[in-house]
Design a protein around this motif. Structure first.
Motif, PDB file in Angstrom:
ATOM      1  N   ASN A  84      10.830  76.205  66.250  1.00 41.10           N
ATOM      2  CA  ASN A  84      11.062  76.455  64.828  1.00 41.10           C
ATOM      3  C   ASN A  84       9.946  77.351  64.319  1.00 41.10           C
ATOM      4  OD1 ASN A  84      11.002  76.022  61.796  1.00 41.10           O
ATOM      5  ND2 ASN A  84      12.785  74.758  62.316  1.00 41.10           N
ATOM      6  N   VAL A  86       8.624  77.667  61.539  1.00 39.98           N
ATOM      7  CA  VAL A  86       7.677  77.029  60.617  1.00 39.98           C
ATOM      8  C   VAL A  86       6.565  76.292  61.357  1.00 39.98           C
ATOM      9  CG1 VAL A  86       7.493  75.387  58.685  1.00 39.98           C
ATOM     10  CG2 VAL A  86       9.496  76.877  58.886  1.00 39.98           C
ATOM     11  N   ASP A  87       6.827  75.869  62.578  1.00 43.15           N
ATOM     12  CA  ASP A  87       5.781  75.178  63.339  1.00 43.15           C
ATOM     13  C   ASP A  87       4.525  76.038  63.464  1.00 43.15           C
ATOM     14  OD1 ASP A  87       7.202  72.835  63.790  1.00 43.15           O
ATOM     15  OD2 ASP A  87       8.124  73.603  65.623  1.00 43.15           O
ATOM     16  N   THR A 121       6.367  72.553  50.744  1.00 44.29           N
ATOM     17  CA  THR A 121       7.447  72.850  51.692  1.00 44.29           C
ATOM     18  C   THR A 121       8.139  71.565  52.127  1.00 44.29           C
ATOM     19  OG1 THR A 121       6.371  74.869  52.505  1.00 44.29           O
ATOM     20  CG2 THR A 121       7.968  73.813  53.966  1.00 44.29           C
ATOM     21  N   ALA A 125      11.975  70.647  51.170  1.00 45.84           N
ATOM     22  CA  ALA A 125      12.915  70.413  52.266  1.00 45.84           C
ATOM     23  C   ALA A 125      13.648  69.088  52.062  1.00 45.84           C
ATOM     24  CB  ALA A 125      12.174  70.418  53.600  1.00 45.84           C
ATOM     25  N   LEU A 154      10.238  78.723  53.695  1.00 45.32           N
ATOM     26  CA  LEU A 154       9.720  77.826  54.727  1.00 45.32           C
ATOM     27  C   LEU A 154      10.471  76.496  54.739  1.00 45.32           C
ATOM     28  CD1 LEU A 154       5.866  78.466  54.353  1.00 45.32           C
ATOM     29  CD2 LEU A 154       7.381  79.315  56.165  1.00 45.32           C
ATOM     30  N   SER A 158      12.596  75.233  57.877  1.00 46.59           N
ATOM     31  CA  SER A 158      12.122  74.018  58.555  1.00 46.59           C
ATOM     32  C   SER A 158      13.266  73.085  58.917  1.00 46.59           C
ATOM     33  CB  SER A 158      11.105  73.282  57.681  1.00 46.59           C
ATOM     34  OG  SER A 158      11.724  72.650  56.567  1.00 46.59           O
ATOM     35  N   ILE A 249       6.042  66.849  56.332  1.00 46.49           N
ATOM     36  CA  ILE A 249       6.701  68.021  56.901  1.00 46.49           C
ATOM     37  C   ILE A 249       7.259  67.694  58.285  1.00 46.49           C
ATOM     38  CG2 ILE A 249       4.542  68.948  57.868  1.00 46.49           C
ATOM     39  CD1 ILE A 249       7.398  71.043  56.377  1.00 46.49           C
ATOM     40  N   THR A 250       8.531  67.911  58.443  1.00 43.22           N
ATOM     41  CA  THR A 250       9.181  67.789  59.745  1.00 43.22           C
ATOM     42  C   THR A 250      10.017  69.037  59.960  1.00 43.22           C
ATOM     43  OG1 THR A 250      11.083  66.632  58.787  1.00 43.22           O
ATOM     44  CG2 THR A 250       9.291  65.274  59.666  1.00 43.22           C
ATOM     45  N   THR A 251      10.084  69.488  61.169  1.00 43.95           N
ATOM     46  CA  THR A 251      10.864  70.689  61.462  1.00 43.95           C
ATOM     47  C   THR A 251      11.964  70.369  62.458  1.00 43.95           C
ATOM     48  OG1 THR A 251       9.371  71.349  63.253  1.00 43.95           O
ATOM     49  CG2 THR A 251       8.898  72.222  61.053  1.00 43.95           C
ATOM     50  N   HIS A 279      15.107  82.740  64.881  1.00 43.84           N
ATOM     51  CA  HIS A 279      13.765  82.146  64.788  1.00 43.84           C
ATOM     52  C   HIS A 279      12.812  82.738  65.826  1.00 43.84           C
ATOM     53  CE1 HIS A 279      13.832  78.414  62.150  1.00 43.84           C
ATOM     54  NE2 HIS A 279      15.065  78.891  62.019  1.00 43.84           N
TER      55      HIS A 279
END
Length: 649
Positions: A84, A86-87, A121, A125, A154, A158, A249-251, A279
Motif C-alpha cells: 500500500n 500509504v505504508d 488520515t 479513513a 492518503l 489507505s 492507522i491501518t492500511t 499503487h
C-alpha cells in the motif's frame, strides 16, 4: 556553450543517487562510475534496476519476479506482490520537522505535524468506511491545494479506494466531465477558496456536483470561507476522534497494480480520459524521481506551485515518501506581487522549488531579482515544467536565485505522472536543454520510419515499459483508447507526442508537441522555439503560432500575439519580431502574418491550444473542435473562430 551549473565533488559524493550506485555495485557487481553508465544499465536490465530500487528503499517482501512480460501495452510488474502506497508515508513519521507547511494568501503559515497528518488520515479513513467506501470505490476531491486534500488522498488510498480530484477553479460541468465518469461514493470539497485577493464561494457548484454524482453516499466539506454547505459533514467532524477509542492507522494491502488514483487528460476533444495508475508503479517511480533524480530527502522542504487538477500535485506528495516537508500553497503565484513564490520559498526555507516557464518570464518582465529581495539561502534547486524553458530564462534563473542553484527543467506527463527527462544531482545543467534521461526510462528519438536519430528532431518514444505507465484508461474495457493514445504509430513502442532532439552529450531539447508540428516546405519545426524567442520581447505578453494546411495545398502560418499593457503592433515591432525569429530560430520560422489577439486559450493545466485552433483554421466546426469546459477562457475560442486565412499567401 558552457553548462550553467556543474556539480561539485561534494555534490556528487553526497548525492543519494551516488549511494544508490554503490548499493547496485555491491549487490550486482555492476559498476556505474558516471550517470550515463548507470542509466544504460537501468534500461538494459529493467528487472534488475527496479528490483534494486525496491530493495534500496526497503519496501518489503517481493512475491516473485519483477516483470512477467515486456510487452507494451500489457507489461505486468511485480505479479503477486502486495503493498500500500500509504505504508511508505507512515514509515517516515518524525517529530523534528513538520510534514506539511500550509500557505494561504490571508493567513500565517500553518504547520501540520507528522502525528497530525497520520492521525487525521486514520480518522478520515474510519469516516469513509462508515460511509460505505470499500476497496476499489472512488472518492472525489473538489478542493484547493490545502493539507486536507493530502489527508483525503492518503485516507482514500489507505483503504484501497481510488482517489481523483480537480481544483475548484473548474466549473461544475468541467468537474463533472471528469469526476462524474467515476461515480464516486464520497465527495470531499471546500466551501470555497481565495485567489488574487478575492474569495470564491463554491456552494452552488458543490450542489451541482452532489446532484450530478449518481450513488453519492456523503459529502465532507472543509471550511475555508466560513460558509454553510447543505447536506454535508464538516471536516472537523469527519476527523474527530474519541479519546476512549482513538483512530488507528491501518492500511489495506493491495495488488501492485491496484488503482491508486485516476488523473485526467486535458479533455480538449471530447470527455477527458481517466488515466488509472497503480499503487506499486507510482510508489517506485516517485521514489526514483524524487529521491534519486531530484535528491530530495528528509532534510528538504519541497514546494511546487500546483493544484489538485495537475499531476504535479500528485508528484509533490511524493516528498512525504522520503520524509521531506511539503508546502501546500492555496493562492495566486503573483499576489500581492509578481515575486510571491520567491517570498514563500524564503519564508518556508524551501530547498526545492517548482514553477513554470511562464512564471519565470513574468518575473523577468517585472524586473524581479529574487536573490536580492528574498533570503533564498536554503534554495538548492529550481524545477521547471509545463513547457519548454527558454535559454534566456534558464540563464536568468542561474543569475538571480543563488550562486549554486541547479535549474532542473523536467518533461514528462500526466500519462506516467512523472518525468522522462530532467536533471540529476551528478549531471551538469545546460541552458535551454534538459540534462539527461531519467533512470529506467528507455527514451529515444525516432524518425518517421521508426529509426533512432541523434542531433536532429524526432518523436519522443519509450521503447521499454515503465512501472508507472497507466494500468488502464477508465471506461476502456478493450484497451482500444489506451492503445490508440500511445501505440498507434510504432508497434509496441510508446509514442508520447513531443518533438525532441537528443544531443551528442545526451542532453535533450524539447521542441513542442508533435501533433501541432509546424511543417513548412517539408521542414518540420517546433512551436516552442518561436515562443522562446518572441515572448522575451518586452512588448509581447504571450504568443501562439499555428501552421495550418489548406485545401488548395497552401500552408498558412500566422503568429498571434498578446500585447503587454501600453504596447502597440507597429511596423517597427513587426520587424523586430520577424528579425528575432529569423536570427534566433531560422528564416523558415518567420510567420506569414502577425495578428494581435485578445488572449491565448489554454487547457486548465496551462497548455496552449495549438491543435484545436489549427482545426478551426482548417474549417472545423467550433462546437466539435474543443470541449469549452476544458479551456481556461473559452470565450477566446469565439474570437479565433472568426479568423480565416483570407490573406494567406
Amino acid at each position: 556553450m558552457q553548462p550553467q551549473w556543474v556539480p561539485t565533488e561534494a555534490d556528487i559524493a553526497q548525492a543519494r543517487i551516488t549511494d544508490f550506485a554503490t548499493f547496485v555495485e555491491a549487490r550486482t557487481g555492476v559498476a556505474a562510475p558516471d550517470y550515463r553508465t548507470l542509466w544504460q544499465w537501468s534500461v538494459d536490465d529493467l528487472a534488475g534496476f527496479w528490483r534494486a530500487v525496491w530493495d534500496y528503499f526497503e519496501l518489503g517482501e517481493v512475491a516473485g519476479e519483477v516483470i512477467s512480460s515486456m510487452e507494451m501495452p500489457g507489461a505486468q510488474w511485480f505479479p503477486g506482490t502486495r503493498l500500500n502506497y500509504v505504508d511508505q508515508v507512515i514509515r517516515q513519521f518524525r517529530t523534528d520537522r513538520p510534514a506539511i507547511l500550509a500557505i494561504a494568501e490571508d493567513a500565517p503559515i500553518r504547520e501540520v505535524s507528522w502525528a497530525e497528518l497520520i492521525d487525521d488520515t486514520a480518522a478520515l479513513a474510519r469516516t469513509l468506511r462508515a460511509l460505505g467506501v470499500r476497496p476499489g470505490d472512488r472518492v472525489a476531491g473538489y478542493l484547493p491545494n490545502i493539507p486536507e486534500a493530502v489527508v483525503a488522498f492518503l485516507a482514500t488510498a489507505s483503504i484501497g479506494a481510488v482517489w481523483s480530484a480537480c481544483g475548484q477553479d473548474y466549473s461544475p460541468k468541467a468537474a463533472l466531465d471528469r469526476l462524474g465518469q467515476l461515480e464516486p461514493t464520497v465527495l470531499i470539497t471546500a466551501d470555497g477558496y481565495r485567489f488574487g485577493g478575492k474569495a470564491h464561494d463554491k456552494r452552488a457548484d458543490i450542489a451541482a456536483l452532489q446532484a450530478g454524482f449518481a450513488g453519492l453516499s456523503g459529502t465532507i466539506v472543509v471550511s475555508q470561507l466560513g460558509l454553510e454547505v447543505a447536506d454535508a459533514t464538516l471536516w472537523r467532524d469527519a476527523i474527530a476522534t474519541d479519546e476512549a477509542a482513538p483512530a488507528v492507522i491501518t492500511t489495506e494491502p493491495v495488488d501492485f497494480d491496484h488503482p491508486l488514483w485516476i488523473v485526467f487528460s486535458s479533455g480538449t476533444t471530447g470527455l477527458p480520459k481517466g488515466i488509472v495508475h497503480g499503487h506499486g508503479g507510482v510508489l517506485l517511480e516517485h521514489l526514483k524521481a524524487v529521491a534519486l533524480q531530484s535528491d530530495i530527502g528528509a532534510d528538504d522542504t519541497f514546494f511546487w506551485y500546483t493544484s489538485p487538477s495537475w499531476m504535479m500535485w500528485n508528484f509533490q506528495i511524493a516528498g512525504l515518501l522520503v520524509g521531506a516537508t511539503i508546502v501546500c500553497y492555496d493562492g495566486s503565484p503573483t499576489y500581492p506581487a509578481p515575486d510571491a513564490l520567491w517570498r514563500i520559498a524564503a519564508e518556508t526555507k524551501t530547498t526545492v522549488l517548482g514553477t513554470s516557464p511562464g512564471y519565470v518570464l513574468a518575473c523577468i518582465k517585472a524586473g524581479a531579482v529574487p536573490r536580492a529581495e528574498h533570503d533564498l539561502s536554503a534554495l538548492r534547486t529550481v524545477g521547471i515544467t509545463g513547457a519548454s524553458l527558454p535559454t534566456s530564462s534558464a540563464v536568468w534563473l542561474g543569475a538571480n536565485t543563488g550562486e549554486h542553484v541547479q535549474v532542473n527543467s523536467i518533461s514528462g506527463g500526466t500519462d506516467v505522472v512523472s518525468a522522462f527527462i530532467g536533471g540529476a544531482p551528478t549531471v551538469p545543467a545546460w541552458p535551454g536543454e534538459l540534462s539527461t534521461r531519467f533512470l529506467g526510462a528507455a527514451l529515444d528519438a525516432f524518425d518517421a520510419a521508426g529509426q533512432p536519430v541523434r542531433d536532429e528532431v524526432g518523436e519522443l518514444v519509450i521503447t521499454k515499459p515503465m512501472p508507472s505507465m497507466p494500468v488502464r484508461f477508465w471506461n476502456d474495457p478493450d484497451g482500444k483508447r489506451y492503445h490508440d493514445a500511445y501505440f498507434d504509430m510504432y508497434a509496441g513502442i510508446w509514442r508520447h507526442g513531443d518533438w525532441i532532439t537528443i544531443t551528442e552529450r545526451d542532453t535533450v531539447v524539447v521542441h513542442g508537441r508533435s501533433d501541432s508540428t509546424l511543417n513548412r516546405h517539408g521542414i518540420r519545426m517546433g512551436s516552442a522555439d518561436i515562443y522562446q524567442s518572441v515572448e522575451r520581447l518586452p512588448e509581447i505578453a504571450e504568443a501562439l503560432v499555428i501552421g495550418a494546411e489548406q485545401p488548395d495545398g497552401g500552408y498558412w502560418m500566422p503568429l498571434f500575439i498578446v500585447l503587454a499593457p501600453g504596447a502597440e503592433l507597429t511596423d517597427d515591432l513587426k520587424t523586430r519580431i520577424n528579425t528575432t525569429i529569423r536570427t534566433e530560430v531560422s528564416p523558415r520560422h518567420v510567420p506569414d502574418e502577425i495578428l494581435v489577439a485578445p488572449g491565448i486559450p489554454h487547457t486548465r493545466t496551462g497548455k496552449k491550444l495549438e491543435v484545436p485552433i489549427k482545426k478551426l483554421f482548417q474549417g472545423a466546426d467550433p462546437a466539435r473542435v474543443v470541449e469549452r469546459s476544458a479551456v481556461d477562457n473559452p470565450d477566446l475560442l469565439d474570437w479565433y473562430a472568426t479568423i480565416r486565412p483570407a490573406t494567406a499567401p
